[in-house]
Design an enzyme around this catalytic site. Structure first.
Site, PDB file in Angstrom:
ATOM      1  N   ASP A  11      50.347  12.888  33.398  1.00  0.00           N
ATOM      2  CA  ASP A  11      49.159  13.701  33.612  1.00  0.00           C
ATOM      3  C   ASP A  11      48.776  13.568  35.093  1.00  0.00           C
ATOM      4  O   ASP A  11      49.227  12.647  35.781  1.00  0.00           O
ATOM      5  CB  ASP A  11      48.048  13.153  32.699  1.00  0.00           C
ATOM      6  CG  ASP A  11      46.691  13.763  33.004  1.00  0.00           C
ATOM      7  OD1 ASP A  11      46.588  14.997  33.007  1.00  0.00           O
ATOM      8  OD2 ASP A  11      45.736  12.996  33.255  1.00  0.00           O
ATOM      9  N   ASP A  13      45.084  14.731  36.857  1.00  0.00           N
ATOM     10  CA  ASP A  13      43.694  14.367  37.165  1.00  0.00           C
ATOM     11  C   ASP A  13      43.269  13.081  36.454  1.00  0.00           C
ATOM     12  O   ASP A  13      43.310  13.000  35.227  1.00  0.00           O
ATOM     13  CB  ASP A  13      42.736  15.502  36.780  1.00  0.00           C
ATOM     14  CG  ASP A  13      42.997  16.757  37.593  1.00  0.00           C
ATOM     15  OD1 ASP A  13      43.822  16.695  38.518  1.00  0.00           O
ATOM     16  OD2 ASP A  13      42.384  17.798  37.315  1.00  0.00           O
ATOM     17  N   ASP A 210      45.179   9.640  30.725  1.00  0.00           N
ATOM     18  CA  ASP A 210      43.909   8.897  30.767  1.00  0.00           C
ATOM     19  C   ASP A 210      42.847   9.387  29.791  1.00  0.00           C
ATOM     20  O   ASP A 210      41.732   8.882  29.791  1.00  0.00           O
ATOM     21  CB  ASP A 210      43.330   8.962  32.188  1.00  0.00           C
ATOM     22  CG  ASP A 210      42.781  10.356  32.513  1.00  0.00           C
ATOM     23  OD1 ASP A 210      43.428  11.361  32.132  1.00  0.00           O
ATOM     24  OD2 ASP A 210      41.706  10.443  33.129  1.00  0.00           O
TER      25      ASP A 210
END
Length: 267
Positions: A11, A13, A210
């Site tokens: 991922d 961001d 996250d």
């Protein structure tokens, strides 16, 4: 004993990129090791293809990448013997999504999508600069929109989209009209492609994310790595998965975990 082939799916961001300034430099030691080891780094993001291309250029990354939360995989030419670049859609393509939205608008649905706005208008609505707004408009499988109707009409609109195999997902400010897919679809597709390419060599897929949006992608990997962030505690993986969790947030945590795993596998 021969080293397994590693594959990193990440991922962006809050994971490889800082949430504050979207920088990745803190992960440079691990990124350099991946390059030296010839380990593909597959970026898997909600960003559009032009936005990911810009970042890949900064990183010197040449691996396939996954855009718009799994809407499509972009495979650069000569990756798996393909002569030119290939785009593989999961769920509906953007033109199919826009076709359904046009029909709904004729039926009375009230909304404004990215397609309805110029880059200048979108920049004003989002606070992006015009170049970034232009990149955000260039999409492969999803259409963000501002809803302008009532709550009751919104419920009807969602039902109408479901009848066409589309769904409406609420983001921060925009609703996103899209097909039925998630970030794991592209990850599994590429993992199969690499396994085919590497033949009998063992392949270990490492995924880093996250937030709950990364849940399926993390579950689809051999080694899930949860990077510390605002919503990372909400990511609950099956105990059999033995998830690794970073101590530090963002690219610092990413760097630490990737370096540890590379060391563990002899890279």
């Amino acid at each position: 004993m021969t080293k397994p082939r590693l594959l990193i799916i990440s991922d962006l961001d809050g994971t490889l990129l800082n949430h504050d300034n979207y920088r990745w430099e803190a992960a440079l030691p691990a990124l350099k090791k991946l390059e030296v080891g010839g380990i593909p780094l597959i970026l898997n993001s909600s960003k559009t293809a032009p936005e990911v291309r810009r970042l890949r250029q900064e990183l010197g990354n040449s691996a396939p990448f996954i855009v718009e939360n799994g809407a499509a995989v972009v495979i650069p030419g000569h990756t798996f013997g393909n002569p030119g670049e290939e785009v593989v859609n999961f769920g509906a393509s953007r033109s199919e999504v826009l076709g359904v939205l046009a029909t709904q608008r004729q039926a009375g649905a009230r909304f404004r999508g990215f397609e309805d706005m110029s880059a200048k208008e979108l920049a004003e609505v989002t606070g992006l600069d015009e170049e970034s707004a232009d990149m955000a408009k260039d999409r492969l499988g999803t259409e963000p929109l501002l809803w302008e109707g009532s709550e009751d009409e919104l419920a009807e609109f969602k039902t109408a989209l479901m009848a066409e195999n589309l769904r409406l997902v609420q983001g921060g400010r925009f609703y996103h009209a899209m097909g039925i897919f998630d970030k794991a679809d592209g990850a599994r597709f590429l993992l199969d492609k690499y396994r085919e390419q590497y033949g009998d060599e063992p392949v270990i897929a490492i995924a880093l994310g996250d937030s709950p949006n990364d849940q399926q992608m993390l579950e689809s990997a051999d080694i899930p790595v949860v990077i510390r962030g605002i919503h990372s505690d909400e990511v609950q993986l099956p105990s059999a998965k033995h998830a690794m969790r970073s101590i530090k947030p963002g690219p610092e945590g990413w760097n630490e975990c990737v370096l540890n795993l590379l060391f563990e596998y002899g890279y």
